[in-house]
Design a protein around this motif. Structure first.
Motif, PDB file in Angstrom:
ATOM      1  N   MET A  74       0.817  -1.212   0.000  1.00 43.35           N
ATOM      2  CA  MET A  74       0.000   0.000   0.000  1.00 43.35           C
ATOM      3  C   MET A  74       0.848   1.257   0.000  1.00 43.35           C
ATOM      4  O   MET A  74       0.398   2.331  -0.412  1.00 43.35           O
ATOM      5  CB  MET A  74      -0.947  -0.001   1.200  1.00 43.35           C
ATOM      6  N   LEU A  75       2.105   1.150   0.458  1.00 42.83           N
ATOM      7  CA  LEU A  75       2.985   2.314   0.587  1.00 42.83           C
ATOM      8  C   LEU A  75       3.952   2.465  -0.580  1.00 42.83           C
ATOM      9  O   LEU A  75       4.840   3.313  -0.522  1.00 42.83           O
ATOM     10  CB  LEU A  75       3.796   2.212   1.886  1.00 42.83           C
ATOM     11  N   TRP A  76       3.790   1.674  -1.643  1.00 42.91           N
ATOM     12  CA  TRP A  76       4.774   1.700  -2.729  1.00 42.91           C
ATOM     13  C   TRP A  76       4.898   3.077  -3.379  1.00 42.91           C
ATOM     14  O   TRP A  76       5.973   3.443  -3.836  1.00 42.91           O
ATOM     15  CB  TRP A  76       4.418   0.669  -3.796  1.00 42.91           C
ATOM     16  N   ASP A  77       3.815   3.815  -3.455  1.00 42.07           N
ATOM     17  CA  ASP A  77       3.882   5.175  -4.004  1.00 42.07           C
ATOM     18  C   ASP A  77       3.783   6.147  -2.828  1.00 42.07           C
ATOM     19  O   ASP A  77       2.692   6.461  -2.342  1.00 42.07           O
ATOM     20  CB  ASP A  77       2.761   5.432  -5.011  1.00 42.07           C
ATOM     21  N   ARG A  78       4.937   6.621  -2.354  1.00 39.44           N
ATOM     22  CA  ARG A  78       4.972   7.462  -1.154  1.00 39.44           C
ATOM     23  C   ARG A  78       4.272   8.804  -1.388  1.00 39.44           C
ATOM     24  O   ARG A  78       3.701   9.392  -0.469  1.00 39.44           O
ATOM     25  CB  ARG A  78       6.424   7.675  -0.714  1.00 39.44           C
ATOM     26  N   LYS A  79       4.324   9.309  -2.645  1.00 33.78           N
ATOM     27  CA  LYS A  79       3.657  10.575  -2.940  1.00 33.78           C
ATOM     28  C   LYS A  79       2.141  10.422  -2.853  1.00 33.78           C
ATOM     29  O   LYS A  79       1.436  11.337  -2.414  1.00 33.78           O
ATOM     30  CB  LYS A  79       4.064  11.072  -4.328  1.00 33.78           C
ATOM     31  N   LEU A  80       1.634   9.269  -3.254  1.00 29.91           N
ATOM     32  CA  LEU A  80       0.211   9.011  -3.145  1.00 29.91           C
ATOM     33  C   LEU A  80      -0.214   8.929  -1.682  1.00 29.91           C
ATOM     34  O   LEU A  80      -1.273   9.463  -1.296  1.00 29.91           O
ATOM     35  CB  LEU A  80      -0.138   7.716  -3.871  1.00 29.91           C
ATOM     36  N   ILE A  81       0.595   8.285  -0.860  1.00 27.26           N
ATOM     37  CA  ILE A  81       0.291   8.193   0.567  1.00 27.26           C
ATOM     38  C   ILE A  81       0.302   9.582   1.208  1.00 27.26           C
ATOM     39  O   ILE A  81      -0.544   9.903   2.053  1.00 27.26           O
ATOM     40  CB  ILE A  81       1.296   7.248   1.263  1.00 27.26           C
ATOM     41  N   LYS A  82       1.231  10.423   0.799  1.00 34.31           N
ATOM     42  CA  LYS A  82       1.251  11.813   1.287  1.00 34.31           C
ATOM     43  C   LYS A  82      -0.028  12.533   0.874  1.00 34.31           C
ATOM     44  O   LYS A  82      -0.622  13.283   1.657  1.00 34.31           O
ATOM     45  CB  LYS A  82       2.482  12.533   0.714  1.00 34.31           C
ATOM     46  N   GLU A  83      -0.489  12.293  -0.357  1.00 34.75           N
ATOM     47  CA  GLU A  83      -1.683  12.951  -0.882  1.00 34.75           C
ATOM     48  C   GLU A  83      -2.943  12.521  -0.132  1.00 34.75           C
ATOM     49  O   GLU A  83      -3.781  13.349   0.227  1.00 34.75           O
ATOM     50  CB  GLU A  83      -1.824  12.622  -2.369  1.00 34.75           C
TER      51      GLU A  83
END
Length: 396
Positions: free
Chosen positions: A294-303
């Motif tokens: 779930m954390l592979w895209d860190r920018k998405l998690i920030k968003e």
């Protein structure tokens, strides 16, 4: 027609898909297989401070998970296999034919190819004789240029033949790998299957769908979630997205407050419908793995979560903001903290070294009570007997 979600609904969709909110969706060995089938693969990393990455992924999702379950599925029952996908990964053995391009790539241009080719047949004969070997049973001491550094030919040869698909990992003792012949452990119908997607774009589409399903939601732009898909450039990605949308295999999701559209696989429509019905989910507090799908895209998690996470294991100590091996903490549908915990097997103790609450998270008795219960479960997951907190472990 695009689906519109609030950020909270987008978070709940991701968490429900991953089995991280509400009652556990996945249970026992069959739950492990179901979850890995859903996400395609989980990343493997050998570093063990408080559990290896794959174990950490599963302990947060699988009801009743024990480390031995994963070992059995990999090396006793052979229903899972470790190979390359999102870097080193664990996946269902049925995926073997789909990754032939990776194996062929190592046959064509892997480092140390000439040296390995020279002794490959001897090594295979040795394995036929012994059943499985580690580099200690193969006496080739000359040094060869390898990916990480210069290494003994014995190690280079075994790893090369594994990358090419001639060998599989038979079992492990600690970090020591024992290799066996793939033909003895991969079912012949998989070992000899034709590549399912000979057209390059079709192969890319399969891998992209796999990664989108692994994360849950992804966007059509550069992302760490696409790592190790060698030929996926911007134009190929754009073309693949277009075809997948036209074929109805992807759904477009607009999240309020997000500039870029996101996409999920069509099979997850039922989860979106569930979230749109505004159910009340049971809140859980879970520790997440640093390389969690779930954390592979860190920018998405920030968003979506307003959580800026960096795994600082490769950051020089003086430059770290938090610590060497720090895990995100999920509470309900928010990432509320990050923690540094160490499992001391010899002392049978789990030590909480640091807790950092996120900005805006109130340090209430309820929150710390939930954290403590989470640590107690984590201690039992490691078969440890004692939970302790270092002095001044809480950082606000």
């Amino acid at each position: 027609m695009p689906i519109t979600l609030t950020k909270q609904q987008a978070r709940q969709f991701l968490l429900r898909k991953h089995g991280l909110i509400g009652e556990y969706r996945f249970t026992g060995k069959e739950g492990i297989l179901e979850y890995i089938r859903q996400v395609g693969c989980i990343q493997y990393d050998p570093i063990d401070i408080c559990g290896k990455n794959a174990e950490l992924v599963l302990q947060s999702r699988i009801n009743g998970f024990k480390k031995q379950m994963l070992y059995d599925l990999l090396y006793e029952e052979r229903r899972l296999i470790d190979f390359f996908d999102k870097n080193l990964a664990i996946m269902n053995v049925e995926d073997w034919p789909y990754l032939e391009r990776i194996r062929q790539g190592y046959r064509d241009w892997g480092r140390g190819r000439e040296e390995v080719d020279r002794i490959a047949q001897e090594i295979k004969e040795r394995i036929r004789e012994l059943g499985s070997v580690s580099s200690k049973e193969i006496d080739y001491q000359e040094k060869v240029d390898w990916y990480w550094n210069s290494s003994k030919l014995a190690r280079v040869a075994l790893e090369s033949l594994y990358f090419r698909g001639d060998l599989v990992i038979h079992h492990k003792k600690g970090t020591n790998k024992f290799y066996a012949l793939a033909e003895d452990y991969i079912p012949s119908e998989l070992l000899n299957a034709r590549e399912p997607y000979p057209r390059e774009l079709d192969h890319l589409k399969w891998r992209m769908l796999r990664r989108i399903s692994a994360v849950g939601l992804l966007w059509n732009k550069p992302s760490d979630a696409w790592l190790n898909i060698w030929t996926l450039k911007a134009q190929e990605r754009k073309e693949a997205f277009q075809e997948l949308l036209e074929e109805g295999k992807l759904l477009e999701v607009l999240v309020e407050g997000c500039k870029d559209p996101l996409y999920c696989v069509k099979e997850d429509r039922w989860l979106i419908d569930e979230v749109l019905c505004a159910p009340k989910y049971k809140e859980r507090t879970e520790l997440l793995a640093p390389l969690d799908c779930m954390l592979w895209d860190r920018k998405l998690i920030k968003e979506l979560f307003d959580f800026d996470y960096k795994w600082e294991i490769y950051t020089p100590e003086a430059e770290r903001k938090y610590g060497y091996y720090v895990l995100p903490v999920l509470t309900g549908d928010r990432l509320t903290a990050r923690v540094e915990v160490v499992a001391l097997s010899k002392k049978k103790a789990l030590v909480v070294k640091n807790i950092w609450l996120e900005k805006g998270i109130r340090p209430t008795k309820k929150l710390y009570g939930e954290l403590n219960r989470c640590f107690q479960r984590f201690m039992k997951f490691h078969d440890l007997k004692e939970l302790s907190y270092e002095e001044a472990a809480i950082n606000n």
